[in-house]
Design an enzyme around this catalytic site. Structure first.
Site, PDB file in Angstrom:
ATOM      1  N   ASP A  19       0.828  -1.212   0.000  1.00 35.68           N
ATOM      2  CA  ASP A  19       0.000   0.000   0.000  1.00 35.68           C
ATOM      3  C   ASP A  19       0.861   1.261   0.000  1.00 35.68           C
ATOM      4  O   ASP A  19       1.971   1.275   0.536  1.00 35.68           O
ATOM      5  CB  ASP A  19      -0.919  -0.015   1.238  1.00 35.68           C
ATOM      6  CG  ASP A  19      -2.041   1.015   1.130  1.00 35.68           C
ATOM      7  OD1 ASP A  19      -2.431   1.352   0.000  1.00 35.68           O
ATOM      8  OD2 ASP A  19      -2.509   1.488   2.180  1.00 35.68           O
ATOM      9  N   HIS A  36       1.741   3.701  -9.091  1.00 35.55           N
ATOM     10  CA  HIS A  36       1.466   2.281  -9.361  1.00 35.55           C
ATOM     11  C   HIS A  36       2.596   1.661 -10.194  1.00 35.55           C
ATOM     12  O   HIS A  36       2.983   0.516  -9.981  1.00 35.55           O
ATOM     13  CB  HIS A  36       0.122   2.122 -10.070  1.00 35.55           C
ATOM     14  CG  HIS A  36      -1.055   2.482  -9.198  1.00 35.55           C
ATOM     15  ND1 HIS A  36      -1.180   2.026  -7.912  1.00 35.55           N
ATOM     16  CD2 HIS A  36      -2.154   3.259  -9.428  1.00 35.55           C
ATOM     17  CE1 HIS A  36      -2.314   2.498  -7.380  1.00 35.55           C
ATOM     18  NE2 HIS A  36      -2.901   3.262  -8.281  1.00 35.55           N
ATOM     19  N   LEU A 130      10.263 -20.363  -5.248  1.00 35.62           N
ATOM     20  CA  LEU A 130       9.293 -19.518  -4.541  1.00 35.62           C
ATOM     21  C   LEU A 130       7.867 -19.757  -5.052  1.00 35.62           C
ATOM     22  O   LEU A 130       7.637 -19.791  -6.259  1.00 35.62           O
ATOM     23  CB  LEU A 130       9.650 -18.035  -4.759  1.00 35.62           C
ATOM     24  CG  LEU A 130       8.663 -17.033  -4.164  1.00 35.62           C
ATOM     25  CD1 LEU A 130       8.757 -17.017  -2.647  1.00 35.62           C
ATOM     26  CD2 LEU A 130       8.909 -15.630  -4.733  1.00 35.62           C
TER      27      LEU A 130
HETATM   28  C1  IPE Z   1      -5.479  -2.615   0.175  1.00 34.04           C
HETATM   29  O1  IPE Z   1      -5.201  -1.268   0.064  1.00 34.04           O
HETATM   30  C2  IPE Z   1      -5.490  -3.273  -1.173  1.00 34.04           C
HETATM   31  C3  IPE Z   1      -4.206  -3.377  -1.860  1.00 34.04           C
HETATM   32  C4  IPE Z   1      -3.055  -2.976  -1.417  1.00 34.04           C
HETATM   33  C5  IPE Z   1      -4.263  -4.015  -3.148  1.00 34.04           C
HETATM   34  P1  IPE Z   1      -6.333  -0.139  -0.058  1.00 34.04           P
HETATM   35  O2  IPE Z   1      -5.624   1.111  -0.272  1.00 34.04           O
HETATM   36  O3  IPE Z   1      -7.334  -0.556  -1.077  1.00 34.04           O
HETATM   37  O4  IPE Z   1      -7.031  -0.199   1.370  1.00 34.04           O
HETATM   38  P2  IPE Z   1      -7.808   0.940   2.170  1.00 34.04           P
HETATM   39  O5  IPE Z   1      -8.848   1.499   1.245  1.00 34.04           O
HETATM   40  O6  IPE Z   1      -6.809   1.963   2.583  1.00 34.04           O
HETATM   41  O7  IPE Z   1      -8.387   0.239   3.365  1.00 34.04           O
HETATM   42  C1  IPE Z   2      -1.848   0.314  -3.251  1.00 33.41           C
HETATM   43  O1  IPE Z   2      -1.651   1.665  -3.281  1.00 33.41           O
HETATM   44  C2  IPE Z   2      -2.192  -0.266  -4.591  1.00 33.41           C
HETATM   45  C3  IPE Z   2      -3.612  -0.605  -4.720  1.00 33.41           C
HETATM   46  C4  IPE Z   2      -4.504  -0.555  -3.794  1.00 33.41           C
HETATM   47  C5  IPE Z   2      -4.048  -1.057  -6.016  1.00 33.41           C
HETATM   48  P1  IPE Z   2      -2.840   2.714  -3.165  1.00 33.41           P
HETATM   49  O2  IPE Z   2      -3.280   3.068  -4.540  1.00 33.41           O
HETATM   50  O3  IPE Z   2      -3.909   2.255  -2.280  1.00 33.41           O
HETATM   51  O4  IPE Z   2      -2.046   3.912  -2.530  1.00 33.41           O
HETATM   52  P2  IPE Z   2      -2.588   4.952  -1.462  1.00 33.41           P
HETATM   53  O5  IPE Z   2      -3.073   4.177  -0.275  1.00 33.41           O
HETATM   54  O6  IPE Z   2      -3.694   5.726  -2.111  1.00 33.41           O
HETATM   55  O7  IPE Z   2      -1.398   5.797  -1.143  1.00 33.41           O
HETATM   56 MG    MG Z   3      -4.198   2.472  -0.269  1.00 36.38          MG
END
Ligand code: IPE
Ligand code: IPE
Ligand code: MG
Length: 248
Positions: A19, A36, A130
């Site tokens: 995240d 991303h 892995l």
């Molecule tokens: C969890 O992160 C999902 C992934 C990392 C793929 P999110 O960014 O979607 O989660 P919330 O919305 O902060 O709970």
């Molecule tokens: C995690 O990063 C990737 C996905 C959930 C797909 P985020 O896109 O949730 O990044 P933040 O939390 O907004 O920084």
């Molecule tokens: Mg996120």
């Protein structure tokens, strides 16, 4: 950095909520898609240095069923990144003896990506390096609903006696059937929640919250998390082994 010598590394399955990609780019005044893209680079790096940690199973959360709530431009970008990741990295991962499994709901995923997923799983199915599980269009509740549907239809046809349903039967109907439960979950990006990830499997998983945003996560961050894990005492509801049972 090296492993702490305090305890032997006893980590068979590592799970990661990758995240913080969006914030990584927002802090730089860049569009979210840049974050991303960097996130994929960070995963690629992890797949290189993780070999040194001798961890047999790795599960990474790359797209949640709840992420469909995001704008269409972002979800299309995330679909594209998985497509590109498989196209670009599959040969290298196969050479490294990585076994790939993509867990999650296949509905809503574009057909060509499903074909790529199937062929990457098929190509690597006999690899014994892995074991990489990519949680893509995954959520823990969705996985449990899917398992309940499978178990109830077996009960309906008489293949399962409802009174015989136990934890083992539930586990064996999850996407992760046959894989040990995670020993350690790392969540990057500061948030302290599990966000619908591996809800059943995390019952006794140790959790490490790392403030690092996923694109910045590196070997040192992983070493710190594993050293922390190696210094924890897992009891699974039991008491410390050195405390004698009170038999009176
Ligand atoms: C969890 O992160 C999902 C992934 C990392 C793929 P999110 O960014 O979607 O989660 P919330 O919305 O902060 O709970
Ligand atoms: C995690 O990063 C990737 C996905 C959930 C797909 P985020 O896109 O949730 O990044 P933040 O939390 O907004 O920084
Ligand atoms: Mg996120």
């Amino acid at each position: 950095m090296t492993f702490s010598s305090k305890r032997e590394n006893n980590l068979s399955h590592l799970a990661i909520i990758m995240d913080g990609n969006g914030r990584w780019s927002e802090y730089r005044g860049l569009p979210r898609q840049n974050g991303h893209k960097e996130g994929v680079k960070s995963l690629r790096n992890l797949l290189t240095y993780i070999e040194d940690f001798k961890i047999p199973y790795l599960t990474v959360f790359s797209f949640s069923t709840d992420n469909w709530k995001r704008p269409k431009s972002e979800t299309s970008n995330l679909m594209n990144l998985l497509r590109k990741f498989i196209q670009t990295d599959l040969t290298e991962l196969h050479k490294k003896n990585v076994k790939i499994r993509v867990i999650g709901n296949r509905e809503r995923i574009p057909k060509d990506i499903i074909n790529l997923i199937n062929s990457s799983e098929d190509l690597t199915k006999n690899n014994n390096g892995l074991y990489l599980q990519i949680a893509f269009n995954y959520s823990g509740r969705d996985e449990l609903v899917n398992a309940i549907k499978k178990i109830s239809s077996s009960a309906k046809t008489g293949d399962i006696d409802p009174s015989a349903i136990d934890e083992q039967i539930v586990s064996s109907n999850l996407f992760t059937a046959g894989i040990p439960e995670p020993d350690l979950l790392i969540r990057t990006g500061s948030e302290k929640r599990v966000s619908n990830f591996l809800l059943w499997q995390l019952a006794y998983t140790e959790i490490f919250f790392d403030e690092t945003l996923w694109p910045d996560f590196n070997r040192d961050n992983l070493t710190i998390a594993i050293n922390d894990f190696n210094n924890r005492y897992r009891r699974f509801g039991n008491i410390k082994k050195d405390i004698k049972n009170d038999t009176t």
